[in-house]
Write a protein that holds these residues in place. Structure first.
Motif, PDB file in Angstrom:
ATOM      1  N   LEU A   1     -50.741 -20.365  16.041  1.00 35.90           N
ATOM      2  CA  LEU A   1     -50.873 -21.277  17.179  1.00 35.90           C
ATOM      3  C   LEU A   1     -52.031 -20.846  18.077  1.00 35.90           C
ATOM      4  O   LEU A   1     -52.803 -21.682  18.545  1.00 35.90           O
ATOM      5  CB  LEU A   1     -49.564 -21.331  17.962  1.00 35.90           C
ATOM      6  N   ARG A   2     -52.183 -19.559  18.287  1.00 36.57           N
ATOM      7  CA  ARG A   2     -53.310 -19.081  19.121  1.00 36.57           C
ATOM      8  C   ARG A   2     -54.650 -19.348  18.438  1.00 36.57           C
ATOM      9  O   ARG A   2     -55.629 -19.681  19.105  1.00 36.57           O
ATOM     10  CB  ARG A   2     -53.163 -17.591  19.399  1.00 36.57           C
ATOM     11  N   THR A   3     -54.672 -19.192  17.127  1.00 36.54           N
ATOM     12  CA  THR A   3     -55.905 -19.496  16.391  1.00 36.54           C
ATOM     13  C   THR A   3     -56.229 -20.976  16.505  1.00 36.54           C
ATOM     14  O   THR A   3     -57.395 -21.363  16.691  1.00 36.54           O
ATOM     15  CB  THR A   3     -55.766 -19.088  14.912  1.00 36.54           C
ATOM     16  N   LEU A   4     -55.203 -21.815  16.424  1.00 35.78           N
ATOM     17  CA  LEU A   4     -55.416 -23.252  16.588  1.00 35.78           C
ATOM     18  C   LEU A   4     -55.921 -23.569  17.987  1.00 35.78           C
ATOM     19  O   LEU A   4     -56.860 -24.363  18.151  1.00 35.78           O
ATOM     20  CB  LEU A   4     -54.117 -24.011  16.307  1.00 35.78           C
ATOM     21  N   GLU A   5     -55.330 -22.964  18.992  1.00 40.20           N
ATOM     22  CA  GLU A   5     -55.781 -23.198  20.373  1.00 40.20           C
ATOM     23  C   GLU A   5     -57.240 -22.771  20.541  1.00 40.20           C
ATOM     24  O   GLU A   5     -58.018 -23.466  21.218  1.00 40.20           O
ATOM     25  CB  GLU A   5     -54.885 -22.445  21.354  1.00 40.20           C
ATOM     26  N   TRP A   6     -57.588 -21.634  19.957  1.00 37.23           N
ATOM     27  CA  TRP A   6     -58.984 -21.163  20.033  1.00 37.23           C
ATOM     28  C   TRP A   6     -59.921 -22.160  19.343  1.00 37.23           C
ATOM     29  O   TRP A   6     -60.958 -22.528  19.889  1.00 37.23           O
ATOM     30  CB  TRP A   6     -59.082 -19.789  19.381  1.00 37.23           C
ATOM     31  N   SER A   7     -59.551 -22.598  18.159  1.00 38.91           N
ATOM     32  CA  SER A   7     -60.365 -23.562  17.423  1.00 38.91           C
ATOM     33  C   SER A   7     -60.473 -24.887  18.177  1.00 38.91           C
ATOM     34  O   SER A   7     -61.537 -25.499  18.254  1.00 38.91           O
ATOM     35  CB  SER A   7     -59.754 -23.783  16.032  1.00 38.91           C
ATOM     36  N   GLU A   8     -59.359 -25.322  18.747  1.00 41.65           N
ATOM     37  CA  GLU A   8     -59.359 -26.567  19.506  1.00 41.65           C
ATOM     38  C   GLU A   8     -60.203 -26.452  20.770  1.00 41.65           C
ATOM     39  O   GLU A   8     -60.786 -27.431  21.221  1.00 41.65           O
ATOM     40  CB  GLU A   8     -57.928 -26.969  19.865  1.00 41.65           C
ATOM     41  N   GLY A   9     -60.261 -25.268  21.353  1.00 42.85           N
ATOM     42  CA  GLY A   9     -61.125 -25.076  22.517  1.00 42.85           C
ATOM     43  C   GLY A   9     -62.574 -25.328  22.162  1.00 42.85           C
ATOM     44  O   GLY A   9     -63.320 -25.965  22.924  1.00 42.85           O
ATOM     45  N   ARG A  10     -62.987 -24.848  21.000  1.00 41.26           N
ATOM     46  CA  ARG A  10     -64.355 -25.082  20.549  1.00 41.26           C
ATOM     47  C   ARG A  10     -64.584 -26.558  20.226  1.00 41.26           C
ATOM     48  O   ARG A  10     -65.626 -27.134  20.574  1.00 41.26           O
ATOM     49  CB  ARG A  10     -64.639 -24.212  19.328  1.00 41.26           C
ATOM     50  N   LEU A  11     -63.607 -27.173  19.560  1.00 43.53           N
ATOM     51  CA  LEU A  11     -63.726 -28.604  19.260  1.00 43.53           C
ATOM     52  C   LEU A  11     -63.717 -29.434  20.539  1.00 43.53           C
ATOM     53  O   LEU A  11     -64.408 -30.448  20.634  1.00 43.53           O
ATOM     54  CB  LEU A  11     -62.564 -29.057  18.366  1.00 43.53           C
ATOM     55  N   GLY A  12     -62.901 -29.014  21.499  1.00 42.13           N
ATOM     56  CA  GLY A  12     -62.841 -29.735  22.770  1.00 42.13           C
ATOM     57  C   GLY A  12     -64.181 -29.736  23.489  1.00 42.13           C
ATOM     58  O   GLY A  12     -64.590 -30.743  24.075  1.00 42.13           O
ATOM     59  N   ALA A  13     -64.887 -28.610  23.427  1.00 39.85           N
ATOM     60  CA  ALA A  13     -66.218 -28.536  24.043  1.00 39.85           C
ATOM     61  C   ALA A  13     -67.188 -29.473  23.323  1.00 39.85           C
ATOM     62  O   ALA A  13     -68.009 -30.147  23.960  1.00 39.85           O
ATOM     63  CB  ALA A  13     -66.723 -27.104  24.011  1.00 39.85           C
ATOM     64  N   GLU A  14     -67.103 -29.506  22.002  1.00 42.10           N
ATOM     65  CA  GLU A  14     -67.960 -30.411  21.226  1.00 42.10           C
ATOM     66  C   GLU A  14     -67.611 -31.867  21.523  1.00 42.10           C
ATOM     67  O   GLU A  14     -68.494 -32.713  21.665  1.00 42.10           O
ATOM     68  CB  GLU A  14     -67.794 -30.118  19.726  1.00 42.10           C
ATOM     69  N   ARG A  15     -66.314 -32.150  21.638  1.00 44.29           N
ATOM     70  CA  ARG A  15     -65.881 -33.524  21.947  1.00 44.29           C
ATOM     71  C   ARG A  15     -66.388 -33.954  23.326  1.00 44.29           C
ATOM     72  O   ARG A  15     -66.872 -35.078  23.502  1.00 44.29           O
ATOM     73  CB  ARG A  15     -64.353 -33.593  21.889  1.00 44.29           C
TER      74      ARG A  15
END
Length: 200
Positions: free
Chosen positions: A59-73
């Motif tokens: 879950l933490r890895t997903l949150e980290w990955s989503e943080g990067r995707l969120g910045a791109e979005r």
């Protein structure tokens, strides 16, 4: 003990990045605490101390990955251009790159494990989903207000579009035969043309 005899643990972000890289290169089944520990120079016991369980690590890895995707979005959705162009960019970012896309592989595993997750984990997953939803609702509302999109209810249309995207994305991520990224983008494009884009 004098000197630097004890090895310092790597920053947590490095551990999460390594976990994501392992998923990309070797698949989720190869991501064990022991294997990740060897990758980052930590014992599996130390990893368990920091993350408590593999579920929490994922879950933490997903949150980290989503943080990067969120910045791109955010970058895509705030750039100049029409609402339709930015919606196309949103869809392009949402759909997996292909079979075994690491981000989607991780999402599928977290979803599967969420059947037994506690309330905190479910809330954190909902926060990730909510960010994608809110951005899409805002974009749809903007397009409607500009006359680029038909006068749909942004929240309801966003819920349906994301359900469609999730379903197709799963097909791509698991490598379902007869469904690839290009076909999915074509199907979604037809859906948007039929249900959203205003006729000239």
């Amino acid at each position: 003990m004098a000197g630097g005899g004890r090895r310092q643990a790597p920053p947590r972000e490095n551990v999460l990045a390594a976990a994501m890289e392992m998923i990309a290169e070797r698949g989720l089944e190869k991501l064990t605490m022991a294997a990740l520990g060897r990758e980052v120079g930590m014992s599996s016991g130390h990893l368990l101390y920091y993350f408590h369980s593999k579920d929490e690590l994922l879950l933490r890895t997903l949150e980290w990955s989503e943080g990067r995707l969120g910045a791109e979005r955010a970058r895509l959705l705030t750039r100049a251009g029409t609402a339709r162009e930015r919606l196309d960019a949103y869809v392009d970012l949402y759909v997996p790159d292909g079979h075994r896309d690491p981000h989607w592989t991780l999402w599928l595993e977290v979803w599967n494990r969420s059947q037994n997750a506690d309330d905190d984990a479910r809330d954190r997953q909902a926060a990730i989903e909510g960010a994608w939803h809110r951005d899409l609702v805002a974009l749809l509302a903007e397009g409607v207000s500009r006359g680029e999109f038909r006068p749909v209810d942004p929240d309801r249309f966003a819920a349906r579009l994301r359900a469609l995207l999730d379903g197709f994305a799963i097909h791509v991520a698991i490598g379902l035969r007869g469904t690839d990224r290009a076909q999915v983008l074509g199907h979604v494009g037809e859906f948007l043309t039929d249900g959203l884009y205003a006729k000239a």
